[in-house]
Design an enzyme around this catalytic site. Structure first.
Site, PDB file in Angstrom:
ATOM      1  N   THR A 244      60.031  54.358  47.666  1.00 26.47           N
ATOM      2  CA  THR A 244      59.160  55.276  48.395  1.00 26.47           C
ATOM      3  C   THR A 244      58.090  54.511  49.152  1.00 26.47           C
ATOM      4  O   THR A 244      57.449  53.613  48.602  1.00 26.47           O
ATOM      5  CB  THR A 244      58.499  56.260  47.408  1.00 26.47           C
ATOM      6  OG1 THR A 244      59.520  56.980  46.710  1.00 26.47           O
ATOM      7  CG2 THR A 244      57.585  57.229  48.143  1.00 26.47           C
ATOM      8  N   CYS A 332      47.481  32.851  43.352  1.00 23.25           N
ATOM      9  CA  CYS A 332      48.752  33.053  42.654  1.00 23.25           C
ATOM     10  C   CYS A 332      48.994  32.002  41.580  1.00 23.25           C
ATOM     11  O   CYS A 332      49.878  32.160  40.745  1.00 23.25           O
ATOM     12  CB  CYS A 332      49.905  33.041  43.658  1.00 23.25           C
ATOM     13  SG  CYS A 332      49.855  34.432  44.806  1.00 23.25           S
TER      14      CYS A 332
END
Length: 389
Positions: A244, A332
């Site tokens: 979605t 990260c």
């Protein structure tokens, strides 16, 4: 003064104008854009199409060349692994200073039988520190090279790679070039009609937009780039990325990109002034300070500064200066105990790597904050130096 945020390579504050554009997507236009059987779903589908067009206009490409993802990490993986999946085997060319999301997927491909080359970069004592040599790049392109991936602007030392020259070399060998442009978007002029890279990744949260939304540009036209999806589902994004659609994020990213493009020149001028002021203030109090990355202004991002604080540990210095929010490298890898692979690739020894701190400025950074940060870091550095005497 409250905490000063100078870690804008990791993420940026969401611009109020972006938040205002997103709010109706939560409260009024909240339908699923895939629900085209009713009027609310169709209206949201139109809002997504409008945002896609706005992104394409900013990049000077076609709307159907824009794939919305969850962020740059997914976009990088989708481009590299998706293209490799169609080729089944071959050679991937990249750079030793790439983001972990690029290097990790290349290592994954190696375990499947692909081969790879990570090019070395100019050392830290070079004015072009962090750049790759174009002639060496041409030589590294092999007959079996299926893809090259080069970061446009480095997330730790701000190095700008010669992408125009690299894409020309790739075109000569008919090799697609993917660019991680996460740090470059909004900072440099990007015209994808004039710079024919095959694919490009970026994230909304690096340009004062929301987290959790990114873009993969994939060139279409007469010779479209083909790739296999790595996230499958209900056929969203023309079957290229399932799931979605994040409508608030998509609208927010489009708004953030438009603002970044519109204000880029004036923002860059201000950032250069602030960045140089920070460097000069630190250098005046700490003469042995060493610059990491290129010394030529046109070779690095205007909002980037990466420096060595000699004879001290960078993490200790940061812990002694809690009101100045900076980092030692990529967000990260912030929880990793491994030293920065980028600084190592520049030839820095372990002590120099450990003493380094990255500063990332933004359009919201002020001269008062720069003065405060420089003063606080200098005091903490002098305290550390005193304990070593």
């Amino acid at each position: 003064m409250s905490a000063i945020y100078l870690d804008n390579h990791a993420t940026t504050r969401c611009d109020r104008r972006v938040v205002e554009a997103m709010l109706p997507m939560f409260e009024e236009y909240y339908a699923n854009p895939g629900s085209v059987t009713h009027v609310m779903g169709r209206h949201v589908e139109e809002l997504v199409a409008n945002a896609r067009q706005r992104v394409a206009t900013c990049l000077n490409c076609e709307p159907n060349e824009i794939v919305f993802t969850s962020g740059s990490t997914e976009s990088n993986c989708l481009a590299i692994e998706g293209i490799a999946d169609r080729k089944k085997c071959g050679h991937v060319l990249s750079v030793s200073t790439e983001h972990p999301s690029v290097i990790s997927v290349i290592r994954k491909l190696e375990r499947r039988g692909f081969t790879s080359t990570l090019m070395s970069v100019a050392p830290n004592d070079s004015a072009y520190s962090g750049t790759i040599n174009v002639d060496d790049f041409k030589i590294a392109l092999r007959p079996d090279t299926i893809l090259a991936s080069v970061m446009w602007a480095n997330n730790e030392v701000g190095t700008l790679q010669p992408i125009e020259s690299l894409v020309n070399a790739c075109q000569d060998k008919k090799v697609p070039l993917h660019c991680d442009a996460t740090q470059a978007v909004g900072k440099i002029s990007l015209d994808l009609a004039q710079t024919p890279i095959a694919a490009m990744s970026f994230s909304g949260h690096k340009i004062h937009g929301p987290k959790g939304i990114g873009v993969l540009f994939v060139r279409g036209g007469a010779s479209p780039v083909r790739f296999n999806p790595i996230v499958t589902g209900g056929g969203q994004e023309r079957g290229r990325r399932g799931g979605t659609l994040n409508v608030p994020g998509i609208v927010g990213l489009a708004t953030a990109l438009e603002i970044a493009n519109m204000e880029r020149v004036s923002n860059n001028e201000a950032l250069l002034t602030l960045r140089d002021d920070l460097w000069n203030r630190l250098k005046s109090k700490i003469p042995d300070l060493v610059l990491n990355g290129p010394s030529l202004p046109n070779q690095r991002l205007p909002n980037n500064l990466n420096v060595q604080f000699p004879m001290v540990d960078g993490h200790t210095l940061m812990s002694l200066t809690p009101n100045v929010c900076v980092s030692s490298g990529s967000a990260c890898t912030a929880t990793s105990t491994e030293p920065s692979h980028v600084l190592q690739a520049l030839g820095l020894d372990p002590d120099a790597v450990r003493s380094s701190i990255r500063f990332g400025l933004s359009r919201f950074t002020t001269s008062t904050e720069i003065e405060f940060a420089a003063d606080e870091l200098t005091k903490s550095y002098q305290r550390l130096q005193a304990t070593h005497c």
